[in-house]
Design a protein around this motif. Structure first.
Motif, PDB file in Angstrom:
ATOM      1  N   THR A 175      25.323  -2.908  -4.679  1.00 34.33           N
ATOM      2  CA  THR A 175      24.034  -3.339  -4.132  1.00 34.33           C
ATOM      3  C   THR A 175      22.987  -3.311  -5.236  1.00 34.33           C
ATOM      4  OG1 THR A 175      23.324  -1.117  -3.530  1.00 34.33           O
ATOM      5  CG2 THR A 175      24.582  -2.343  -1.888  1.00 34.33           C
ATOM      6  N   ILE A 176      21.986  -4.157  -5.091  1.00 32.92           N
ATOM      7  CA  ILE A 176      20.873  -4.150  -6.033  1.00 32.92           C
ATOM      8  C   ILE A 176      19.568  -4.071  -5.248  1.00 32.92           C
ATOM      9  CG2 ILE A 176      21.926  -5.345  -7.988  1.00 32.92           C
ATOM     10  CD1 ILE A 176      20.735  -7.934  -6.750  1.00 32.92           C
ATOM     11  N   GLN A 177      18.496  -3.877  -5.965  1.00 35.11           N
ATOM     12  CA  GLN A 177      17.202  -3.710  -5.332  1.00 35.11           C
ATOM     13  C   GLN A 177      16.467  -5.046  -5.271  1.00 35.11           C
ATOM     14  OE1 GLN A 177      14.332  -0.298  -6.526  1.00 35.11           O
ATOM     15  NE2 GLN A 177      13.661  -2.082  -7.658  1.00 35.11           N
ATOM     16  N   GLY A 178      15.751  -5.265  -4.190  1.00 34.72           N
ATOM     17  CA  GLY A 178      14.953  -6.481  -4.096  1.00 34.72           C
ATOM     18  C   GLY A 178      13.664  -6.201  -3.356  1.00 34.72           C
ATOM     19  N   PHE A 179      12.744  -7.144  -3.408  1.00 33.27           N
ATOM     20  CA  PHE A 179      11.481  -6.965  -2.695  1.00 33.27           C
ATOM     21  C   PHE A 179      11.176  -8.198  -1.861  1.00 33.27           C
ATOM     22  CE2 PHE A 179      10.990  -4.016  -6.172  1.00 33.27           C
ATOM     23  CZ  PHE A 179      10.425  -2.927  -5.550  1.00 33.27           C
ATOM     24  N   PRO A 227      15.423 -10.546  -5.721  1.00 34.78           N
ATOM     25  CA  PRO A 227      16.153  -9.468  -6.407  1.00 34.78           C
ATOM     26  C   PRO A 227      15.352  -9.012  -7.627  1.00 34.78           C
ATOM     27  CG  PRO A 227      17.534 -11.406  -6.086  1.00 34.78           C
ATOM     28  CD  PRO A 227      16.146 -11.814  -5.773  1.00 34.78           C
ATOM     29  N   PHE A 228      15.232  -7.720  -7.771  1.00 36.79           N
ATOM     30  CA  PHE A 228      14.393  -7.191  -8.841  1.00 36.79           C
ATOM     31  C   PHE A 228      14.947  -5.819  -9.182  1.00 36.79           C
ATOM     32  CE2 PHE A 228       9.684  -6.209 -10.009  1.00 36.79           C
ATOM     33  CZ  PHE A 228       9.936  -6.572 -11.312  1.00 36.79           C
TER      34      PHE A 228
END
Lengths: 678, 560
Positions: free
Chosen positions: A310-314, A322-323
Motif C-alpha cells: 500500500t502507498i499513501q495518498g491524499f 498518490p503521494f
C-alpha cells in the motif's frame, strides 16, 4: 511523562510536638489536619508517577535521629524517611505510624536538618527543584541566631519553602495586576487575626513571613497556607508539579533589531496522563492481548493486501492523489527554524479574544541575567501598553514545527512584566457563520418586565463584592483557583481501589468537620462537582452524603438508592466491589447518626447479615467485622436501643442456632428483600 | 451539504469568484458537490433541452479537472474561449433556469443535507416586459423553497443601482427573511467573495444544550465553532498496483489461543506502584461522568475581570435554539441585552457531553455588528470563553524586572508607530496547508514544479527596515551597551562550555561517602560521571555502562 529535568526533591517537615495535638472542642487537631494535607500531597505524588523523591522529617519527637545530632544540638528531630520515591508504604506510615510527640523542637533547627538532608541526598543526582514543606503550629520556641544564615543558604542552594499553619495569616496585596488588577484583589479567605494565638506563635508568624519575604518577595507570602486552605485547594502543591521548559529565542523587529528572550508556557490544559490499558478479562494481563491492523481491497472478498503493497495518498477534491511519504517530506513547507518575529503592530482592539487559538499561553521575558535585553523588552512592553497596541508575530518553536501567527500583548505586574503570546487563526481556520439578528425580530423581543426580571437576576447573582470606599472589587468565585474535579475524583477513586488490594487497615473515612470554613468548602466544591440528583454507581457513598445533606431527597429515598447499589455490588461477588460496598455502608452509618435515622441503619445491617449468610458472602462479612462496622448503639444515638454489648455480639461469629432464620431467606431472595425490611 | 451556482453575463468577477469557491471547497469540505450553470447563453446544453441554458459542470465533488476547466475562461483569452464555446445569448426564462437546477439536484442519488443555488447577476429586472415569464419564475422559486432548496442572490453592480424591489425581492424570500440581512450590491471582487463565503458555509451546530439560569428557568442554546484549526486532510492508504483506496480493519486477538476477542473479553487496567486496578470499559467512562450536558449558571462578574492572559482553548459561540424550548430566543435576547448594558459576563459550569468532566466558562456578550456592505461581521450572541482550572496554570520563573526609562520607551513607541497595520483575522493563510495543496495540484496536473505558496507569515523585513530608517540604530544606542551583541549565540555557548568544565571536579566523593553508598546499596543514585571519577580515583578499570561501573566499585569496596 516525567522527565529527569523536572524531577523534584521534597522534604515534608512536620511538627509533631506537644501543642500540635491541642484543639478546640469539636475541631480536629493541627496534628490530624497536617497529616491529612500530607496524605493528600503524597497521594497526588504516587498517582502522578513522576520521578520526584520525598523525605519525611518529624520534629518534636520523643527520640532523636538525624545526621546533625550531637550533644544537646538538634535534639528531638527525627528523619523518618530518607529521600526516595513516594509509595504506598509512605502513605501508610503517615496514616498510622506517625504519633504525636511530647517534646518541643526548634523549627529552625528542623529546617537545617531538612536542608542538610536535601544537600546530602541529592548529591550526584539531578533535581530540577529542591523544596521543603513545613507543617507546624509555630508554638515551639526557636532561636533566631542562625536565621540570616539559613535564608542565605536557602537562596544559595535554590531550595524553596512552603509553610502550612493551622490558621490563616493576614495577607495583603499579592502579585496584583497593574491595569486590570489595580482595582481587583484576588486574595480571598479571612484576613482577621487568628483566634487564640499565643505570643510565641505571633513571633513565629513574623519569622515565617520574614523568611518567605526574603526568599520570594511579596509573592512569598502566597506560599504560606492554612491547613484548611490547603485542603480546599489541592493546587497549592504547584511547586512540585511540572514546570515549563524555557524556550530561548530572539524577538526580532525588522532585520536589524533583536532582543534576547526566554518564553515559558504559563497556561495549558492539564490532561489526565495515564491511560487505561486493555487487558484480558480472565487473566488481567495485557500481554495476552494483541492488536493488529490489516488492509483489504474494497471487493466482495475483502482481499487482504500487505502493508508493503500500500502507498499513501491524499484527497484533492474528488481525486485521490498518490503521494508517498518521501515525496511529501521533500515537497512540504519548511520553516526556517525557531523564530519570534514581529510582523507589525496594531490596535489592541483589532485582535479580539474570540480569535485566540491554540492550546497554550506563553509568557515572554527578557533572557536571564541580561540587563540590556531586559531594558529593551521593557521599552517594548511599555510602548505597547501606553499606545494600547499589540504586536502580531510569527512564532516557530523549532525547525520541525509549523509556523504560527499570533499576538503578543503586554502584561505588567508589580513583580514582573512580560509579553503574553497567544496564537491567532489562519484564514483557513475561520468560519464565517451568520445568524439572524435578535434586535429587529418581533418574535424574540423581550418585554420590559422580562428585561427587568433579568436585570434583577444579574444583580442577585453577582460573584463579586464591591468596596465602594476602596474602589476595589473582590472576586468571590475565582475559578482559576479551583482544582479540576476530574483529577480529584481520579485520586480518590484510585486510592480506594488500591487500598483494597493492599490492606484493610484504612480506618473509616475521616470524620466530617463542622467548622464554618469546611462548610464553605463543601458548598463550593459541590458547585464544581455538579448537582447530584440521585445515587450513582461511581461514587455512591459521596452522592448519598450530598443528597441527604442538601436535602435533595428524603433520607428514606436516598438510602433506598444506596442499598440498591450495595446489593448490586455484592451480587458481583468480587472483592473489588466489596470495598465500594463498605464505603457505602460506612457513609450510611455516619449519616444515619447525624440525621437520627439510626433505626433505619440498624434494620438494614441486620437484614444484610442475613442476606450475607444466605448468599455465602462470608468473605465480605469478614471485612465488615474487620472494620468493626456494627449496629448504632445507644451511646452514639439516643434513638437506638442497642447496647454496646449487643453491638459487639452482633459481629461475633454466628452460632448454628440462627440457621432457622436463614431458612426464611432461602434461594437468596431478590434485591427488594432488604428494602422491604426498613 | 451541497452548493450550486449559475451565472449570466459579466463574467470576469464571477469566474474568479467561482474558482475561489472551488479551491476553498477542496480545502474545507471536499465532500460537497458543486455545479456550474450559465444562463443567457447562445448555445445550450442541459438534460431537458431548454434554450439559452448551458450546464458547464454537473453536481460533483470539485476536483482538479474542474478547476482547470474553469481556468480556461480566465482573462482575455478566456473571454474569447467563452464566446467560441458557449457564447452570449439574449433571451432566457428564469423559471427554466431554476428547473434545470432542480433537475441537477434530483439527479444526485444520495441524501443532501443542504441545497443552495447562488444566482450571480447584474440584471435587476430580468423579465420586465414579460409578466408571464416573471410570474412563472416566481412560482418556480416558490416550488424550490418548498423542496428545501435555498436561493441566494449575489447581485453585482449595475449602472443606476441594482433594485431588488423590481423582481428579486419576491423571488428571494430566503431563510434570511426575518434576519434582516440584505447585502448591498457588490462592485468589488473582494466583497463578492466575502458574501459568497458567508453563504456557502452552512452553520453546523456542535450541540444543542440547556442553559439553566436557576432551578426553574431553563433555555436552550446552540453551540457553534467559529474558529477551528484546519488540518491537512488525513492520508488515504492506496493499493500500490491500482491506486485504489484500501479499507483498514483492526482486530484484537488472544496471543495464546489465537482466537479473536470481543470487547466483552477485555477489561481496562492501570498499575500504580505495582498495584493493579481493573475496571470494565464502561466504568472507566463513567469515571468521567459528572453531570448532564448543559450549562449551569453560577453568577455574574464584570466584563473587565476577564483576563486576556488566562486563555485556555479557543472560544465557541452561543446562540439561542428555539426548537427545543419555546421562548428561548426571547429570554436569551433579554439576557444578552442586559449583560451588554451592565457590562457583565455570565460564569457557568459547562458540561459539553455526557462523559466529559465539567469546566468553567464565561459567557461574554457580543453585540451584532454589520460592516458598510451590510455583511454581518459579528453575530449577536455570547462568546463561550473557557476559564482555566488551577491545575492548568503554571508558575513560571520570571526574569527580574528592569524598567526602561521614558526616553527608551518613547523611541520604541516611534518604532511601533512606524510599523502600524490594520489586523484582519483573515489576513494570513496557512503556508503549510497552502503548500500541501499546491503540491497536490502539481501532482494531479503533472506539473514539473509545484507553485510555491507565498508565505504571508514571514516578516517583510525589507519594507520594515526601510520604514524604520535610523530609528533602530537610535534605539540600540539608547538601550544596548556598545559591545553588546543581542544575537550573541556563539559567545554564550563558549561560556557554557567553560562553566561545564569547571563544574566537573565538584562531583568528587570522599572514600567514606563511597563506602556508605556501597553499604547502603545507594551507589546507583550517583551519576555516571561521578562513578567514572570515583573509578579513576582508585585506578579501577570499569566499562562505559553504569552497571559496569557500579559492579567494579562495589567489588573494590567489598574487598577492602
Amino acid at each position: 511523562m516525567a522527565r529527569s529535568w523536572d524531577k523534584a526533591a521534597v522534604v515534608l517537615c512536620m511538627d509533631v510536638g506537644l501543642a500540635m495535638s491541642n484543639s478546640f472542642p469539636g475541631e480536629e487537631s493541627p496534628f490530624e489536619l497536617a497529616k491529612k494535607v500530607m496524605t493528600m500531597f503524597v497521594q497526588r505524588q504516587v498517582f502522578a508517577e513522576n520521578k520526584d523523591e520525598v523525605a519525611l522529617v518529624l520534629f518534636g519527637t520523643d527520640g532523636t535521629k538525624n545526621a546533625l545530632a550531637a550533644g544537646d544540638q538538634y535534639q528531638n528531630i527525627t528523619v523518618h524517611r530518607h529521600l526516595m520515591r513516594p509509595d504506598f508504604d509512605l502513605l501508610e506510615d503517615i496514616e498510622s505510624k506517625i504519633q504525636p510527640g511530647s517534646q518541643q523542637a526548634d523549627l529552625l533547627d528542623a529546617l537545617i536538618v531538612c536542608m542538610d538532608l536535601i544537600q546530602e541526598e541529592t548529591l550526584g543526582k539531578k533535581f530540577e527543584k529542591r523544596h521543603i514543606e513545613v507543617f507546624t503550629d509555630l508554638s515551639s520556641p526557636f532561636s533566631r541566631d542562625q536565621l540570616d544564615i539559613i535564608i542565605h543558604n536557602l537562596k544559595k542552594s535554590g531550595i524553596s519553602l512552603q509553610f502550612f499553619l493551622p490558621f490563616p495569616i493576614g495577607k495583603q496585596g499579592g502579585t496584583g495586576d497593574r491595569g486590570d488588577g489595580s482595582l481587583l484583589s484576588d486574595h480571598h479567605g479571612p484576613s482577621f487575626p487568628p483566634k487564640g494565638i499565643t505570643e510565641q506563635q505571633k513571633e513565629g508568624i513574623q519569622m515565617v513571613k520574614k523568611v518567605m519575604m526574603s526568599l520570594e518577595g511579596e509573592d512569598g507570602l502566597e506560599e504560606i497556607y492554612s491547613f484548611s486552605e490547603a485542603l480546599r485547594q489541592l493546587c497549592v502543591f504547584k511547586k512540585t508539579e511540572r514546570r515549563s521548559m524555557p524556550w530561548s529565542c530572539q524577538l526580532t523587529i525588522g532585520s536589524n533589531l533583536s532582543i534576547k528572550i526566554v518564553a515559558y508556557k504559563s497556561i495549558t490544559q492539564e490532561k489526565v496522563k495515564k491511560c487505561w490499558t486493555v487487558v484480558d478479562a480472565r487473566t488481567l494481563k495485557k500481554e495476552a492481548i494483541q492488536k493488529e491492523t490489516v488492509y483489504c481491497l474494497n471487493d466482495d472478498d475483502e482481499t487482504e493486501v500487505s502493508k508493503e503493497d500500500t502507498i499513501q495518498g491524499f484527497r484533492y477534491g474528488s481525486d485521490i492523489i498518490p503521494f508517498s511519504k518521501v515525496d511529501e517530506e521533500q515537497m512540504k513547507y519548511k520553516s526556517e527554524g525557531k523564530c519570534f518575529s514581529v510582523l507589525g503592530f496594531c490596535r489592541s482592539s483589532q485582535v479580539h479574544m474570540k480569535y485566540f487559538m491554540g492550546n497554550q499561553v506563553l509568557k515572554v521575558f527578557a533572557a536571564k541575567d541580561d540587563e540590556a535585553a531586559a531594558v529593551a523588552l521593557s521599552s517594548l512592553i511599555h510602548a505597547l501598553d501606553e499606545l494600547d497596541m499589540v504586536a502580531v508575530v510569527r512564532y516557530v518553536y523549532n525547525e520541525k514545527t509549523n509556523p504560527q501567527v499570533g499576538v503578543a500583548f503586554p502584561l505588567i505586574k508589580d513583580a514582573y512584566e512580560c509579553l503574553v503570546y497567544i496564537q491567532l487563526p489562519f484564514m483557513e481556520d475561520l468560519r464565517q457563520y451568520m445568524f439572524p439578528s435578535l434586535k429587529n425580530n418581533r418574535k424574540c423581543t423581550p418585554t420590559e418586565a422580562q428585561l427587568s426580571a433579568v436585570d434583577a437576576l444579574i444583580d442577585s447573582m453577582s460573584l463579586v463584592q464591591k468596596d465602594e470606599e476602596e474602589g476595589t472589587i473582590e472576586d468571590l468565585f475565582p475559578t482559576s483557583k479551583i482544582p479540576n474535579p476530574q483529577f480529584q475524583r481520579l485520586f480518590q477513586g484510585r486510592k480506594k481501589t488500591i487500598y483494597f488490594f493492599s490492606s484493610h487497615e484504612e480506618g473509616p473515612t475521616c470524620k466530617k468537620l463542622k467548622t464554618e470554613e469546611e462548610e464553605a468548602h463543601f458548598s463550593v466544591s459541590s458547585l464544581a462537582e455538579g448537582s447530584v440528583t440521585c445515587v450513582g454507581s461511581v461514587n455512591p457513598a459521596e452522592n448519598f452524603r450530598v443528597l441527604v445533606r442538601q436535602k435533595k431527597a428524603t433520607f428514606e429515598e436516598a438510602s433506598h438508592q444506596l442499598i440498591n447499589h450495595i446489593e448490586q455490588f455484592l451480587d458481583t461477588n468480587e472483592t473489588l466491589y466489596f470495598m465500594k460496598s463498605m464505603d457505602c455502608i460506612k457513609a450510611f452509618r455516619e449519616e444515619a447518626i447525624q440525621f437520627s435515622e439510626e433505626q433505619r441503619f440498624n434494620n438494614f445491617l441486620k437484614a444484610l447479615r442475613e442476606k450475607v449468610e444466605v448468599k455465602q458472602l462470608n468473605h465480605f462479612w469478614e471485612i465488615v467485622v474487620h472494620d468493626g462496622v456494627t449496629l448504632i448503639t445507644k451511646d452514639e444515638a439516643p434513638g437506638s436501643s442497642v447496647t454496646t454489648e449487643e453491638a459487639k455480639k452482633f459481629l461475633a461469629p454466628k452460632e448454628n442456632a440462627n440457621a432457622d432464620s436463614a431458612a426464611a431467606f432461602e434461594e437468596g431472595g431478590d434485591v427488594d428483600d432488604l428494602l422491604e425490611l426498613i | 451539504m451541497r452548493v450550486m451556482r449559475k451565472k449570466n453575463k459579466k463574467r470576469a468577477l464571477k469566474q474568479v469568484c467561482i474558482r475561489s469557491v472551488y479551491t476553498n471547497k477542496i480545502i474545507s469540505s471536499n465532500r460537497d458537490l458543486l455545479a456550474v450553470v450559465f444562463y443567457g447563453t447562445k448555445k445550450d446544453k442541459n438534460s431537458v433541452n431548454f434554450k439559452n441554458i448551458y450546464v458547464l459542470q454537473e453536481l460533483d465533488n470539485p476536483g482538479v479537472k474542474r478547476v482547470q476547466e474553469l481556468d480556461k475562461f480566465k482573462g482575455q483569452e478566456g473571454k474569447k474561449y467563452f464566446e467560441d464555446q458557449i457564447g452570449h445569448g439574449s433571451d432566457y426564462s428564469l423559471s427554466e433556469v431554476l428547473w434545470v437546477c432542480a433537475n441537477l439536484f434530483s439527479d444526485v442519488q444520495f441524501k443532501m443535507s443542504h441545497k443552495r443555488i447562488m444566482l450571480f447577476t447584474n440584471e435587476d429586472d430580468p423579465h420586465g416586459d414579460d409578466s408571464a415569464k416573471a410570474s412563472r419564475a416566481r412560482t418556480k422559486a416558490g416550488d424550490l423553497r418548498d423542496t428545501g432548496i435555498f436561493l441566494d442572490l449575489m447581485h453585482l453592480k449595475k449602472r443606476g443601482g441594482f433594485d431588488t424591489s423590481l423582481f428579486y425581492r419576491d423571488v428571494i424570500i430566503a431563510e434570511n427573511e426575518d434576519i434582516g440581512i440584505h447585502f448591498e450590491e457588490s462592485s468589488k471582487l473582494e466583497d463578492l467573495l466575502r458574501k459568497v463565503r458567508a453563504k456557502e458555509t452552512r452553520k453546523r451546530v456542535l450541540s444543542r444544550l440547556k442553559l439553566k439560569l436557576n432551578k426553574d428557568v431553563t433555555l436552550t442554546v446552540g453551540i457553534y465553532n467559529m474558529v477551528q484549526k484546519a488540518y491537512r486532510p488525513p492520508p488515504v492508504r492506496l493499493y500500490r498496483e491500482t491506486n485504489e483506496p484500501v479499507k483498514t480493519k483492526t482486530r484484537t486477538f488472544n496471543v495464546n489461543t489465537g482466537s479473536l476477542l470481543l470487547p466483552s473479553d477485555t477489561k481496562r487496567s492501570q498499575t500504580y506502584s505495582h498495584r493493579q486496578i481493573v475496571l470494565e470499559k464502561e466504568e472507566t467512562e463513567e469515571l468521567k461522568r459528572f453531570d448532564e450536558p448543559g450549562f449551569i449558571l453560577i453568577g455574574f462578574k464584570p466584563l473587565m475581570m476577564l483576563k486576556k492572559h488566562h486563555y485556555l482553548r479557543h472560544s465557541l459561540f452561543v446562540y439561542p435554539e428555539e426548537s427545543l424550548i419555546n421562548g428561548s430566543s426571547t429570554l436569551f435576547s433579554a439576557l444578552l441585552t442586559k449583560c451588554l448594558e451592565k457590562e457583565v459576563m455570565a460564569v457557568c459550569r459547562y458540561t459539553p457531553r455526557r462523559n466529559s468532566p465539567p469546566c468553567f466558562v464565561a459567557l461574554v456578550p457580543q453585540e451584532e455588528e454589520l460592516d458598510d456592505q451590510k455583511i454581518q461581521v459579528a453575530p449577536p450572541g455570547f462568546q463561550l470563553v473557557f476559564l482555566p482550572y488551577a491545575d492548568d496554570k503554571r508558575k513560571v520563573p520570571f526574569t527580574e524586572k528592569v524598567m526602561a526609562n521614558p526616553e527608551q520607551v518613547d523611541k520604541m513607541k516611534a518604532i511601533v508607530q512606524k510599523l502600524r497595520f490594520k489586523y484582519r483575522s483573515d489576513s494570513f493563510e496557512n503556508p503549510v496547508l497552502q503548500q500541501h495543496f499546491r503540491n497536490m495540484e502539481a501532482l494531479a496536473l503533472d506539473l514539473m514544479e509545484p507553485e510555491q505558496a507565498v508565505d504571508l507569515t514571514l516578516p517583510k523585513t525589507e519594507v520594515m527596515d526601510k520604514r524604520l530608517g535610523s530609528l533602530v540604530d537610535e534605539f540600540k544606542e539608547l538601550v544596548y551597551p556598545p559591545d553588546y551583541n543581542p544575537e550573541g549565540k556563539v559567545t554564550k555557548r563558549k561560556k557554557d562550555d567553560e562553566s561545564y568544565g569547571s563544574k566537573r571536579p565538584k562531583v568528587e566523593l570522599s572514600e567514606e561517602e563511597l563506602k556508605a553508598h556501597v553499604s547502603k546499596g545507594t551507589l546507583g543514585k550517583l551519576t555516571v560521571p561521578a562513578l567514572k571519577e570515583a573509578c579513576r580515583m582508585y585506578g579501577l578499570k570499569g566499562g562505559l555502562k553504569k552497571q559496569e561501573l557500579l559492579d567494579v566499585l562495589t567489588e573494590h569496596f567489598q574487598k577492602a
